[in-house]
Design an enzyme around this catalytic site. Structure first.
Site, PDB file in Angstrom:
ATOM      1  N   ASP A 139       0.865  -1.171   0.000  1.00  0.00           N
ATOM      2  CA  ASP A 139       0.000   0.000   0.000  1.00  0.00           C
ATOM      3  C   ASP A 139       0.908   1.229   0.000  1.00  0.00           C
ATOM      4  OD1 ASP A 139      -2.359   1.605   0.364  1.00  0.00           O
ATOM      5  OD2 ASP A 139      -1.805   1.761   2.475  1.00  0.00           O
TER       6      ASP A 139
ATOM      7  N   ASP B 132      -1.818  -0.802   5.876  1.00  0.00           N
ATOM      8  CA  ASP B 132      -2.018  -0.212   7.208  1.00  0.00           C
ATOM      9  C   ASP B 132      -3.435   0.274   7.458  1.00  0.00           C
ATOM     10  OD1 ASP B 132      -1.921   2.128   5.490  1.00  0.00           O
ATOM     11  OD2 ASP B 132      -1.606   3.291   7.326  1.00  0.00           O
TER      12      ASP B 132
ATOM     13  N   ASP C  78      -7.477  -1.831   3.641  1.00  0.00           N
ATOM     14  CA  ASP C  78      -6.584  -2.943   3.300  1.00  0.00           C
ATOM     15  C   ASP C  78      -6.979  -4.247   3.983  1.00  0.00           C
ATOM     16  OD1 ASP C  78      -4.930  -1.235   1.781  1.00  0.00           O
ATOM     17  OD2 ASP C  78      -3.876  -0.583   3.581  1.00  0.00           O
TER      18      ASP C  78
END
Length: 395
Positions: free
Chosen positions: A106, A292, A296
């Site tokens: 990410d 995080d 996600d």
């Protein structure tokens, strides 16, 4: 949260350890058959020695070394990582990470610091930049998202009250201020309320109300200081690196270019992130996911092995296989290196256990070892495996 994470940690066994246990089980069965055959032979050849030799065969070939080969190495590696701020919650983490073909990152809060700030503000429809910032902060003031903090910290005091606020995953937030509906988020999200956009600019965070575009905010978020080094380490390991983000394309491409990541995907909603990872898996890839945020959680759950930042959302942490409690991205590279080291130690332990049994069992069966010698040999064999595994604790 910490209690839930601790409860998940250490549950079950990795596949390699389960395989070793199965082999040990069959080994014991074969050993009993062999000991019976040895007793029968020596009872015919020299009855006085039949029982001591059969007992020596049983004792010398205790499968302790085989059963300890993997658990001791994995326990030592996990303990070392915990001291470095890496909480391994699922038993397959090190095994799967060293087999991973793709490392998917990410962006915000993972490769970047996760503390975005408001860069520039372009306002429209007669609204000043300060007014637009106040409206945006009012919509975000009840949120714990890092973007919300950026707006609230940059806005002046005395924010208007926002009602009926609702966050749309991967899109933005909407609510009412003084009876008027507002949207703050992606261009497509705001366009559904404000109509055609008057600007050709892409990316950024947009603010609008029915029939009017009010502002476009440019966000800045610094890369983590260790991000470039981590990317280089994984590239040296031969891993395919992927950047997968819900952020705008220009910001994602800038980050990918700065870090040298060839495959970058922007503007991805949570479901689209999940679909991409599943597509990679369908093509035979072993995927490690690092994220995080709340968005996600689903993709962390679906990846073959997943890591959540310790500074990230609690939902992401509870869906990940491992949590980087230290908040250092370099801890991920440390875990990968430890996975390779532990795999090497496991191979050494298995080789030693196999060699020991291949030599010791025939020696005992031919009457060359007494029971006490067999017991000493078995103890030394198990000790050798444990001592070799403890080398992993040196970091």
């Amino acid at each position: 949260l910490l209690a839930r994470l601790a409860a998940r940690a250490g549950q079950g066994k990795p596949q390699l350890a389960l395989w070793a246990d199965q082999v040990a089980g069959w080994f014991v069965l074969a050993l009993l058959v062999l000991a019976g055959a040895v007793w029968a032979f020596w009872h015919w050849h020299d009855a006085a020695r039949a029982w001591p030799i059969a007992v020596a065969v049983l004792v010398v070939s205790c499968p302790c070394a085989l059963s300890l080969a993997m658990p001791t190495a994995l326990a030592a590696a996990t303990d070392t990582l915990l001291r470095k701020g890496v909480l391994v919650m699922q038993p397959h983490v090190l095994e799967t990470l060293q087999r991973a073909t793709h490392i998917v990152f990410d962006k915000t809060g993972t490769l970047t610091e996760g503390r975005p700030t408001i860069g520039a503000t372009a306002s429209f429809s007669g609204v000043t930049g300060v007014q637009a910032l106040s409206l945006a902060a009012a919509l975000e003031q009840a949120s714990a998202h890092p973007l919300a903090y950026a707006f609230v910290s940059a806005a002046p005091d005395g924010l208007p009250a926002a009602y009926a606020t609702r966050h749309v995953a991967g899109m933005g937030v909407e609510g009412e201020i003084n009876g008027t509906a507002y949207r703050l988020g992606s261009r497509a999200f705001v366009e559904a309320l404000a109509g055609p956009c008057p600007s050709q600019e892409e990316g950024g965070v947009w603010l609008g109300r029915p029939g009017a575009w009010l502002a476009r905010f440019t966000l800045e978020d610094a890369l983590r200081s260790d991000a470039a080094a981590v990317i280089r380490r994984f590239r040296a390991m031969g891993k395919e690196l992927v950047l997968l983000s819900g952020d705008a394309d220009d910001a994602v491409q800038r980050t990918a270019h700065a870090l040298g990541i060839e495959h970058a995907y922007a503007n991805r909603l949570p479901g689209e992130k999940l679909a991409l990872v599943q597509q990679l898996q369908a093509q035979g890839a072993v995927v490690a996911m690092v994220g995080d945020g709340i968005n996600d959680a689903a993709v962390l759950q679906a990846a073959d092995v997943s890591f959540a930042m310790g500074s990230g959302a609690a939902l992401a942490q509870t869906h990940a296989d491992c949590v980087l409690m230290s908040g250092r991205l370099s801890a991920l590279a440390d875990a990968a290196s430890m996975g390779r080291r532990s795999a090497r130690v496991i191979r050494q332990n298995l080789a030693w256990a196999t060699l020991y049994n291949a030599v010791a069992i025939p020696a005992a069966a031919f009457g060359l070892l007494t029971p006490w010698m067999s017991g000493l040999g078995m103890s030394l064999s198990s000790a050798a495996v444990v001592i070799n595994a403890l080398r992993l604790r040196r970091g």
